[in-house]
Design a protein around this motif. Structure first.
Motif, PDB file in Angstrom:
ATOM      1  N   ARG A  32      -8.224  -0.846   9.198  1.00 33.22           N
ATOM      2  CA  ARG A  32      -8.767  -2.066   9.811  1.00 33.22           C
ATOM      3  C   ARG A  32      -7.638  -3.045  10.146  1.00 33.22           C
ATOM      4  O   ARG A  32      -7.627  -3.651  11.225  1.00 33.22           O
ATOM      5  N   TYR A  46       0.799  -1.228   0.000  1.00 32.78           N
ATOM      6  CA  TYR A  46       0.000   0.000   0.000  1.00 32.78           C
ATOM      7  C   TYR A  46       0.832   1.278   0.000  1.00 32.78           C
ATOM      8  O   TYR A  46       0.280   2.368   0.027  1.00 32.78           O
ATOM      9  N   THR A  94     -12.089   9.145  -4.793  1.00 32.54           N
ATOM     10  CA  THR A  94     -13.193   8.196  -5.002  1.00 32.54           C
ATOM     11  C   THR A  94     -12.834   6.788  -4.538  1.00 32.54           C
ATOM     12  O   THR A  94     -13.705   5.935  -4.433  1.00 32.54           O
ATOM     13  N   LYS A  95     -11.556   6.539  -4.236  1.00 33.76           N
ATOM     14  CA  LYS A  95     -11.093   5.209  -3.803  1.00 33.76           C
ATOM     15  C   LYS A  95     -10.758   5.188  -2.318  1.00 33.76           C
ATOM     16  O   LYS A  95      -9.956   4.375  -1.871  1.00 33.76           O
ATOM     17  N   ARG A  96     -11.380   6.046  -1.535  1.00 36.15           N
ATOM     18  CA  ARG A  96     -11.019   6.153  -0.126  1.00 36.15           C
ATOM     19  C   ARG A  96     -11.322   4.896   0.685  1.00 36.15           C
ATOM     20  O   ARG A  96     -10.728   4.677   1.721  1.00 36.15           O
ATOM     21  N   LYS A  97     -12.218   4.042   0.203  1.00 33.73           N
ATOM     22  CA  LYS A  97     -12.497   2.791   0.910  1.00 33.73           C
ATOM     23  C   LYS A  97     -11.255   1.907   0.950  1.00 33.73           C
ATOM     24  O   LYS A  97     -11.082   1.136   1.884  1.00 33.73           O
ATOM     25  N   LYS A  98     -10.401   2.029  -0.044  1.00 29.70           N
ATOM     26  CA  LYS A  98      -9.161   1.251  -0.077  1.00 29.70           C
ATOM     27  C   LYS A  98      -8.291   1.590   1.135  1.00 29.70           C
ATOM     28  O   LYS A  98      -7.659   0.719   1.717  1.00 29.70           O
ATOM     29  N   SER A  99      -8.289   2.852   1.535  1.00 24.40           N
ATOM     30  CA  SER A  99      -7.504   3.239   2.707  1.00 24.40           C
ATOM     31  C   SER A  99      -8.065   2.630   3.988  1.00 24.40           C
ATOM     32  O   SER A  99      -7.321   2.382   4.938  1.00 24.40           O
ATOM     33  N   ASN A 100      -9.361   2.350   4.010  1.00 24.74           N
ATOM     34  CA  ASN A 100      -9.965   1.730   5.190  1.00 24.74           C
ATOM     35  C   ASN A 100      -9.363   0.361   5.478  1.00 24.74           C
ATOM     36  O   ASN A 100      -9.291  -0.053   6.634  1.00 24.74           O
ATOM     37  N   GLU A 101      -8.937  -0.349   4.429  1.00 22.54           N
ATOM     38  CA  GLU A 101      -8.303  -1.656   4.621  1.00 22.54           C
ATOM     39  C   GLU A 101      -7.072  -1.520   5.514  1.00 22.54           C
ATOM     40  O   GLU A 101      -6.825  -2.369   6.375  1.00 22.54           O
TER      41      GLU A 101
END
Length: 144
Positions: free
Chosen positions: A75, A27, A65-72
């Motif tokens: 978590r 990442y 628009t890809k901020r969910k990827k950072s949530n990985e």
């Protein structure tokens, strides 16, 4: 023209196990940071816990628009902390980097914006602002 956030990234300073550091390289970049104070000696003296190393993780830039990827990442680090494979101390920080469209954001160069941002920062996080007053890496200064 209205300025919009184009991309964002972040840096996380901490003490990480080798497994966590290996996972993070998918990442972004893991590197040394001279501003981090050591706390792993106490942690590493416990043979039941994994050995930790002081490092800084710098994420790759994420499209807004890809901020969910950072949530990985968050978590994963939350679970790593529960396992004793990641922690931090007061010398470590979390930094956010933001790029804008259009580039550069004209609002960012205005004295009014800087004064507003600083006053809001002090009003919302007075304790943190006071504690970081002597920090030589990231100084808060008046725009007068």
């Amino acid at each position: 023209m209205r300025t919009r956030i184009a991309k964002f990234g972040f840096e996380i300073e901490g003490e990480f196990s080798q497994d966590v550091l290996n996972w993070l390289t998918d990442y972004g970049v893991v590197k040394n940071d001279g501003s981090i104070r050591l706390c792993s000696a106490k942690h590493n003296s416990n043979p039941q816990l994994p050995t930790l190393t002081n490092m800084e993780f710098a994420s790759s830039p994420f499209e807004i628009t890809k901020r969910k990827k950072s949530n990985e990442i968050f978590r994963y680090l939350y679970k790593a902390r529960e396992r004793g494979e990641y922690h931090w101390n007061k010398s470590m920080g979390f930094h956010i980097h933001v790029s804008f469209r259009p580039k550069p954001a004209p609002e960012m160069f205005s004295k009014q914006f800087a004064q507003f941002f600083l006053s809001e920062l002090k009003a919302s996080f007075q304790g943190v602002v006071n504690k970081r007053g002597g920090n030589t890496f990231c100084r808060i200064r008046n725009m007068d």
